[in-house]
Design an enzyme around this catalytic site. Structure first.
Site, PDB file in Angstrom:
ATOM      1  N   PHE A   1       0.863  -1.191   0.000  1.00  0.00           N
ATOM      2  CA  PHE A   1       0.000   0.000   0.000  1.00  0.00           C
ATOM      3  C   PHE A   1       0.893   1.232   0.000  1.00  0.00           C
ATOM      4  CE2 PHE A   1      -2.134   3.645   1.694  1.00  0.00           C
ATOM      5  CZ  PHE A   1      -3.312   3.651   0.977  1.00  0.00           C
TER       6      PHE A   1
ATOM      7  N   ASP B   1       9.380   2.954   2.114  1.00  0.00           N
ATOM      8  CA  ASP B   1       8.183   3.736   2.430  1.00  0.00           C
ATOM      9  C   ASP B   1       7.941   3.600   3.933  1.00  0.00           C
ATOM     10  OD1 ASP B   1       5.714   4.794   2.919  1.00  0.00           O
ATOM     11  OD2 ASP B   1       4.761   3.952   1.125  1.00  0.00           O
TER      12      ASP B   1
ATOM     13  N   LYS C   1       2.548  11.302   7.145  1.00  0.00           N
ATOM     14  CA  LYS C   1       1.734  11.055   8.342  1.00  0.00           C
ATOM     15  C   LYS C   1       2.260  11.799   9.573  1.00  0.00           C
ATOM     16  CE  LYS C   1      -0.951   7.335   6.605  1.00  0.00           C
ATOM     17  NZ  LYS C   1      -0.694   6.187   5.759  1.00  0.00           N
TER      18      LYS C   1
HETATM   19  C1  LIG Z   1      -0.833   6.260   4.291  1.00  0.00           C
HETATM   20  C2  LIG Z   1       0.270   5.712   3.465  1.00  0.00           C
HETATM   21  C3  LIG Z   1       0.625   6.286   2.232  1.00  0.00           C
HETATM   22  C4  LIG Z   1      -0.162   7.414   1.607  1.00  0.00           C
HETATM   23  O1  LIG Z   1      -0.212   8.543   2.408  1.00  0.00           O
HETATM   24  P1  LIG Z   1      -1.355   9.649   2.151  1.00  0.00           P
HETATM   25  O2  LIG Z   1      -0.972  10.781   3.049  1.00  0.00           O
HETATM   26  O3  LIG Z   1      -2.665   9.017   2.503  1.00  0.00           O
HETATM   27  O4  LIG Z   1      -1.288   9.995   0.703  1.00  0.00           O
HETATM   28  C5  LIG Z   1       1.706   5.748   1.558  1.00  0.00           C
HETATM   29  N1  LIG Z   1       2.393   4.712   2.055  1.00  0.00           N
HETATM   30  C6  LIG Z   1       2.087   4.138   3.238  1.00  0.00           C
HETATM   31  C7  LIG Z   1       2.907   2.992   3.734  1.00  0.00           C
HETATM   32  C8  LIG Z   1       1.001   4.598   3.965  1.00  0.00           C
HETATM   33  O5  LIG Z   1       0.667   4.010   5.110  1.00  0.00           O
END
Ligand SMILES: *Cc1c(COP(=O)(O)O)cnc(C)c1O
Length: 404
Positions: free
Chosen positions: A145, A230, A259
């Site tokens: 994700f 990520d 985040k």
């Molecule tokens: C939440 C998330 C994203 C995307 O972040 P947004 O601020 O919602 O665009 C990308 N990678 C990971 C692992 C995430 O948990």
């Protein structure tokens, strides 16, 4: 048991009428956050075990962060990067230092950081590695994700996230998460990057086999491929370390952060890496009106200062171990499996109890906000300011919800 008032039901109806239905929220209307707690419009209190998908690691309305944001708000919030701002420099220097890297590319949402890293990897591939134009290839993981834009869902394997959104962006190959043999087999002369979540959050807090990240680092170095971690959800103390990669002593080429970088106050994201990669960007080649804005930079600097104390990493590590012990006791009592990394846990619910969503609704009635993922898993991600006593309180609610 908490029962929503008529006022709360009206507010929900208004939102369900006028708002696009791209989420399935729990039936609660909150108006306030205090540390580990959320408060609804009837003044019922809930322990927040979602923490806005880890955007609120430092708790709601953290006093230092609110103070910094409020002061900055009254001075200067947005400039665009057409000029230099005085809060931007301290932010990117302290963030680069935190990551042990040389440069920062600031963005806003997580998916923008992901997109930016894909652009960077391709440009690096053509201009530095010497991949022929338009041939760059990026390896991603099954079950990933990384956000919601067209390019990012182009390599998702979640049908719900991808159906009816084609045509998709080419240039990506999926391999099983945790499988180094498959990864090596997928690497070609045109491979520019491997994009990996050190722990797959949305997939259900899936930790790879021990040594996997070390293996990814070795493979990417051997084949001159960028390792992009990520850490948007796993990073910034969530896993009991500053980065989940730290747990294996691995340093990727690019960190993707988001985040919690905005302190639970506003969206702040970044790509962090060395100048040999980030330096490929020249004026006009990439950008964002809001990225690196003075308000976000001021809050981001304060977030890095909180992380530099090590307090949140330690809390997550210690309370995470405690949470794990308590959750393990529930195996066989409605729980089939538990995984965790720090204060981040996936709890698989016995299918005979019905979908995990039902358990989350019962948790809500007992004053705990948690969300299901992939049907049968509950994700527990309390704020990192939660106390052991509050954890016990939530666990009691979980036991009741499983028994109900
Ligand atoms: C939440 C998330 C994203 C995307 O972040 P947004 O601020 O919602 O665009 C990308 N990678 C990971 C692992 C995430 O948990």
């Amino acid at each position: 048991m908490i029962v929503p008032s008529a006022e709360q039901r009206r507010a929900i109806q208004q939102i369900d009428t006028y708002g696009s239905h791209n989420y399935h929220p729990l039936p609660v209307v909150v108006e306030r956050g205090e540390g580990a707690w959320l408060v609804d419009i009837d003044q019922n209190r809930y322990l927040d075990f979602l923490s806005a998908y880890s955007a609120v690691n430092f708790g709601h309305a953290h006093p230092t962060l609110v103070k910094v944001a409020t002061e900055q708000l009254g001075k200067l919030a947005i400039t665009s990067r057409a000029v230099y701002s005085n809060t931007y420099g301290p932010f990117i220097q302290s963030l680069a230092d935190l990551c042990g890297k040389e440069m920062v590319l600031p963005m806003n949402t997580g998916v923008e950081a992901v997109e930016s890293s894909l652009k960077l990897a391709r440009k690096w591939g053509y201009e530095v590695k010497g991949v022929p134009e338009d041939q760059a290839h990026i390896i991603v993981m099954e079950g990933n994700f990384h956000g919601r834009t067209i390019s990012v869902i182009s390599f998702s394997d979640d049908d719900v996230a991808t159906t009816s959104y084609g045509p998709f962006t080419p240039g990506f190959t999926k391999v099983p998460f945790g499988d180094l043999v498959a990864m090596e087999a997928a690497i070609t002369d045109h491979t520019v990057a491997v994009l990996v979540e050190p722990i797959q959050g949305e997939a259900g807090i899936i930790t790879p086999p021990a040594g996997y990240l070390v293996g990814v680092r070795e493979l990417t170095q051997r084949y001159d491929v960028l390792m992009i971690a990520d850490e948007i959800q796993s990073g910034l103390a969530r896993c009991g370390a500053t980065f989940a990669c730290d747990l294996e002593g691995v340093v990727p080429d690019l960190y993707l952060l988001g985040k919690a970088l905005g302190g639970g106050i506003l969206p702040v994201s970044a790509v962090v890496g060395n100048a040999d990669i980030l330096g490929v960007l020249r004026p006009g080649q990439h950008g964002s009106t809001f990225g690196g804005n003075p308000l976000g930079a001021a809050v981001g600097t304060a977030v890095v200062e909180l992380l530099n104390t090590g307090e949140f990493q330690q809390r997550s590590r210690e309370l995470g171990a405690y949470l794990r012990t308590r959750l393990d006791e529930l195996i066989g009592q409605g729980v089939t499996a538990v995984r965790n990394s720090g204060l981040w846990a996936g709890v698989d619910i016995d299918p005979s109890l019905g979908p995990a969503r039902g358990i989350c609704e019962r948790l809500l009635q007992r004053g705990v906000i948690a969300k299901d993922t992939h049907g049968s898993t509950i994700r527990l991600a309390p704020t990192l300011v939660i106390t052991e006593q509050e954890l016990d309180q939530a666990l009691e609610a979980l036991v009741e919800a499983l028994d109900a």
